[in-house]
Design an enzyme around this catalytic site. Structure first.
Site, short mmCIF file in Angstrom:
data_model
loop_
_atom_site.label_atom_id
_atom_site.label_comp_id
_atom_site.label_asym_id
_atom_site.label_seq_id
_atom_site.Cartn_x
_atom_site.Cartn_y
_atom_site.Cartn_z
N ARG A 73 -11.22 16.56 6.73
CA ARG A 73 -11.97 16.94 5.53
C ARG A 73 -13.40 17.33 5.88
NH1 ARG A 73 -10.69 11.49 2.50
NH2 ARG A 73 -8.62 11.37 3.40
N ARG A 131 -10.40 10.13 20.14
CA ARG A 131 -10.06 9.90 21.55
C ARG A 131 -9.87 11.22 22.28
NH1 ARG A 131 -5.65 5.64 19.58
NH2 ARG A 131 -5.71 7.21 17.99
N GLY A 147 -10.15 9.21 7.36
CA GLY A 147 -11.08 9.40 6.25
C GLY A 147 -12.33 8.60 6.58
N GLU A 168 -8.32 -4.63 5.05
CA GLU A 168 -8.10 -4.35 3.64
C GLU A 168 -6.97 -5.21 3.06
OE1 GLU A 168 -8.55 -0.21 5.08
OE2 GLU A 168 -8.95 0.25 2.97
N GLY A 171 -11.00 2.91 12.43
CA GLY A 171 -10.54 3.38 13.74
C GLY A 171 -11.63 3.87 14.67
N VAL A 172 -12.47 4.78 14.20
CA VAL A 172 -13.55 5.32 15.05
C VAL A 172 -14.68 4.30 15.18
CG1 VAL A 172 -15.28 7.15 15.27
CG2 VAL A 172 -12.99 7.70 14.38
N GLY A 173 -15.10 3.72 14.07
CA GLY A 173 -16.22 2.78 14.07
C GLY A 173 -15.97 1.56 14.94
N ASN A 221 0.87 -1.17 0.00
CA ASN A 221 0.00 0.00 0.00
C ASN A 221 0.91 1.23 0.00
OD1 ASN A 221 -1.76 2.09 0.53
ND2 ASN A 221 -2.77 1.08 2.27
N LYS A 230 3.06 0.82 3.29
CA LYS A 230 2.73 -0.24 4.24
C LYS A 230 2.83 -1.56 3.51
CE LYS A 230 -0.77 2.51 6.49
NZ LYS A 230 -2.22 2.67 6.49
N HIS A 266 -12.48 3.69 -0.51
CA HIS A 266 -12.53 2.70 0.58
C HIS A 266 -13.27 1.42 0.13
CE1 HIS A 266 -12.48 6.17 3.77
NE2 HIS A 266 -11.24 5.71 3.60
N LEU A 286 -15.51 4.50 9.39
CA LEU A 286 -15.19 5.74 10.08
C LEU A 286 -13.75 5.69 10.58
CD1 LEU A 286 -18.47 5.93 12.25
CD2 LEU A 286 -18.11 6.78 9.91
N ASP A 319 -8.49 13.59 16.31
CA ASP A 319 -8.53 12.26 16.91
C ASP A 319 -9.73 12.15 17.86
OD1 ASP A 319 -8.06 9.94 18.59
OD2 ASP A 319 -6.03 9.93 17.76
N ARG A 333 -2.44 -2.01 -3.63
CA ARG A 333 -3.61 -1.15 -3.48
C ARG A 333 -3.44 0.02 -4.45
NH1 ARG A 333 -4.83 3.46 0.86
NH2 ARG A 333 -6.98 3.86 0.23
P1 ADP Z 1 -7.02 5.87 8.50
O1 ADP Z 1 -6.79 4.46 8.04
O2 ADP Z 1 -8.08 6.60 7.75
O3 ADP Z 1 -5.79 6.67 8.75
P2 ADP Z 1 -8.02 4.60 10.94
O4 ADP Z 1 -9.09 3.73 10.42
O5 ADP Z 1 -6.78 3.97 11.44
O6 ADP Z 1 -7.67 5.77 9.93
O7 ADP Z 1 -8.66 5.50 12.11
C1 ADP Z 1 -7.89 6.45 12.79
C2 ADP Z 1 -8.79 7.21 13.74
O8 ADP Z 1 -9.49 6.31 14.59
C3 ADP Z 1 -8.05 8.15 14.69
O9 ADP Z 1 -7.82 9.40 14.10
C4 ADP Z 1 -9.02 8.26 15.86
O10 ADP Z 1 -9.92 9.32 15.61
C5 ADP Z 1 -9.82 6.96 15.80
N1 ADP Z 1 -9.54 6.06 16.92
C6 ADP Z 1 -8.55 5.15 17.03
N2 ADP Z 1 -8.63 4.51 18.21
C7 ADP Z 1 -9.68 5.02 18.87
C8 ADP Z 1 -10.28 4.80 20.14
N3 ADP Z 1 -9.80 3.89 20.99
N4 ADP Z 1 -11.37 5.53 20.46
C9 ADP Z 1 -11.87 6.44 19.61
N5 ADP Z 1 -11.34 6.71 18.42
C10 ADP Z 1 -10.27 6.02 18.04
#
Ligand code: ADP
Length: 381
Positions: A224, A267, A195, A367, A313-315, A10, A17, A163, A192, A265, A74
Site C-alpha cells: 500500500r 528480508r 500493513g 493481538e 514483523g518488520v518492527g 480472526n 486464524k 491495528h 510495522l 518482504d 476480531r
Molecule cells: P501482517 O500481520 O501485516 O501480515 P506481519 O506483522 O506478520 O504482517 O509482518 C510481515 C512482514 O514482516 C513481512 O512481509 C516481512 O517484510 C517482515 N519480516 C518478517 N520477518 C522479518 C525479518 N526476519 N527481517 C525483516 N523483516 C521481516
C-alpha cells in the site's frame, strides 16, 4: 461462567486464524489457520469455521468443551458505533453489518465468523473486539479531515485508525517494560508489518494514528502507498484513463515496497540492498523517510515522548529499519545502542542507550492475547 478458556477467531478475507487461550494459566492449548478460502477444498467462511471446530474437536478441545468461557472475534471496523468490545447480540451483528461499506473486504468475513460460531454454540457468550476501538479517543482536531463537514458526516469520512488491538497492547506493554503505569507514559507505537501504522499514545490514551478512513493512509507498507496527494487519483483517472477499481488496486496492491521495487518482504529487500540493488535501496529509503516524518510529527503532537516502541514483523525483526529510523535523532533525545539493536530476540526489550532520554523498545505484539483478555474481562464482569 465456569471455564477459563477463550477461543479467539480472526476471520480475514481469505483465511481464518484461531487460538485457544487459557486465561487461568496463560497457556495456549491450540492454534492454527485455515487458508485459501474459496480457492480449493474450503469453499467459504462457513466451511472454514467448521474446519476450525473439527480441528479443535479432534484434540478434545471442541466448542462444546466445558472449559470454554467465550469466543472473542476480531472485527476490523467498529465505525463510531463501537468504542469498546461488545457482547454479541443480534443487534450487535446488525450494527457490524451496517458498517460493511466502510470495510468491504473485512467486515463481511468477520460477520460470517460470528454467525457460524453462534450457530455452533448459541449459548456461549461471544465478544467482538474492534480494530478501530483504541483510536476512538483521538480528538476531533486529529480525527476530522478538513473537508465539508456535512459531506464528511453523511458518508462517515473521518479518521478511524486500525491495528488498534496491537497499539493498545504494545503501548501498555511498553509502560510495563519501563516499570510505569500506562497513565504516566507517552509513547509512539510503530506497528510495522505487511500493513503498517503508527500511533501517538498519551498516558495510555490514543491521541493520533496514521491510518484513516481506511487502512491505506499513512506509512509506506508492503503493497500500500500510504500518504499520497488525493489529486493523484483524479490525475490517474482523467489523464491516465484508469477506473476507480484500477486505482484502488494500484494503491492497495501494487504500491508500497512492492510497487517501488517488486518485493514487499523486508528480508528480501535487505538481501537485495546487500548486493547493491538501487531499486531496493530507494524503496527502503522512501519507507524510512516516511517513518521518520511521522516520528517527528508525533513528537510534536505529544510534546513529551517517553518511549518509542517497534512492533510487528518488520518492527520486531529488522534491526536495519530500526537503526535507520532512529539514526541521528539525538536532538530529540533518541539514542539507539547498536549492540542492543542488533541482538535477535523474541522478547520485549530496550534497544536505547542508558543515556537516551527517550526509551526505544522492541515489543512483540500479541493481538490474540489482547482480544482474549478483553473478551474474558467482559464475560466475567
Ligand atoms: P501482517 O500481520 O501485516 O501480515 P506481519 O506483522 O506478520 O504482517 O509482518 C510481515 C512482514 O514482516 C513481512 O512481509 C516481512 O517484510 C517482515 N519480516 C518478517 N520477518 C522479518 C525479518 N526476519 N527481517 C525483516 N523483516 C521481516
Amino acid at each position: 461462567m465456569n471455564g477459563s478458556r477463550v477461543l479467539v477467531l480472526n476471520s480475514g478475507s481469505s483465511s481464518v486464524k484461531y487460538q485457544l487461550l487459557d486465561m487461568a494459566d496463560g497457556s495456549r492449548p491450540a492454534f492454527g489457520i485455515v487458508e485459501r478460502i474459496g480457492e480449493g477444498p474450503v469453499a467459504d467462511h462457513a466451511a472454514a469455521l467448521k474446519q476450525v471446530a473439527d480441528e479443535l474437536a479432534a484434540q478434545g478441545l471442541g466448542l462444546d468443551s466445558p472449559e470454554l468461557a467465550a469466543v472473542g472475534h476480531r472485527v476490523v471496523h467498529g465505525g463510531t458505533r463501537f468504542t469498546e468490545p461488545a457482547l454479541i447480540t443480534d443487534e450487535v451483528v446488525e450494527e457490524i453489518e451496517k458498517l460493511i461499506p466502510l470495510a468491504p473486504l473485512h467486515n463481511p468475513a468477520n460477520v460470517t465468523g460470528i454467525k457460524v460460531a453462534r450457530a455452533l454454540r448459541p449459548d456461549l457468550p461471544q465478544v467482538a473486539v474492534f480494530d478501530t476501538a483504541f483510536h476512538s479517543t483521538i480528538p476531533e482536531a486529529a480525527a476530522r479531515y478538513a473537508i465539508d463537514v456535512a459531506t464528511a458526516d453523511r458518508w462517515g469520512v473521518r479518521r478511524y485508525g486500525f491495528h488498534g488491538t496491537s497499539h493498545a497492547y504494545v503501548s501498555r506493554a511498553t509502560a510495563a517494560l519501563l516499570g510505569k503505569d500506562p497513565a504516566e507514559v507517552n509513547t509512539i507505537v510503530l506497528h510495522l508489518g505487511n500493513g503498517a501504522s503508527t500511533s501517538a499514545v498519551r498516558g495510555g490514551v490514543c491521541v493520533e494514528t496514521s491510518m484513516g478512513l481506511t487502512p491505506l493512509e499513512g506509512l509506506v507498507m508492503g503493497t500500500r502507498s500510504g500518504d499520497i496527494d488525493p489529486a493523484a487519483i483524479f490525475h490517474l483517472s482523467r489523464v491516465g484513463g484508469m477506473s476507480t477499481e484500477e486505482i484502488d488496486t494500484l494503491l492497495n496492491k501494487r504500491s508500497g515496497l512492492a510497487g517501488l521495487c517488486g518485493d514487499n518482504d523486508m528480508r528480501e529487500i535487505g538481501r537485495r540492498m546487500g548486493e547493491g540493488d538501487q531499486a531496493a535501496q530507494l524503496a527502503f529509503d522512501i519507507y524510512i523517510h516516511r517513518l521518520r516524518k511521522y516520528v517527528g510529527a508525533y513528537t510534536a503532537v505529544l510534546g513529551r515522548v517517553d518511549a518509542i516502541a517497534f512492533t510487528a514483523g518488520v518492527g520486531e525483526n529488522s534491526a536495519a529499519v530500526r537503526e535507520a529510523a532512529m539514526r541521528d535523532l539525538t536532538a530529540f533525545g533518541i539514542e539507539v545502542d547498536g549492540v542492543r539493536n542488533a541482538l535477535r530476540s523474541a522478547t520485549t526489550r530496550l534497544i536505547s542507550t542508558e543515556s537516551s532520554r527517550v526509551a526505544v523498545a522492541v515489543v512483540p505484539t500479541d493481538e490474540e492475547l489482547e482480544i482474549a483478555g478483553r473478551t474474558f474481562d467482559l464475560v466475567s464482569a
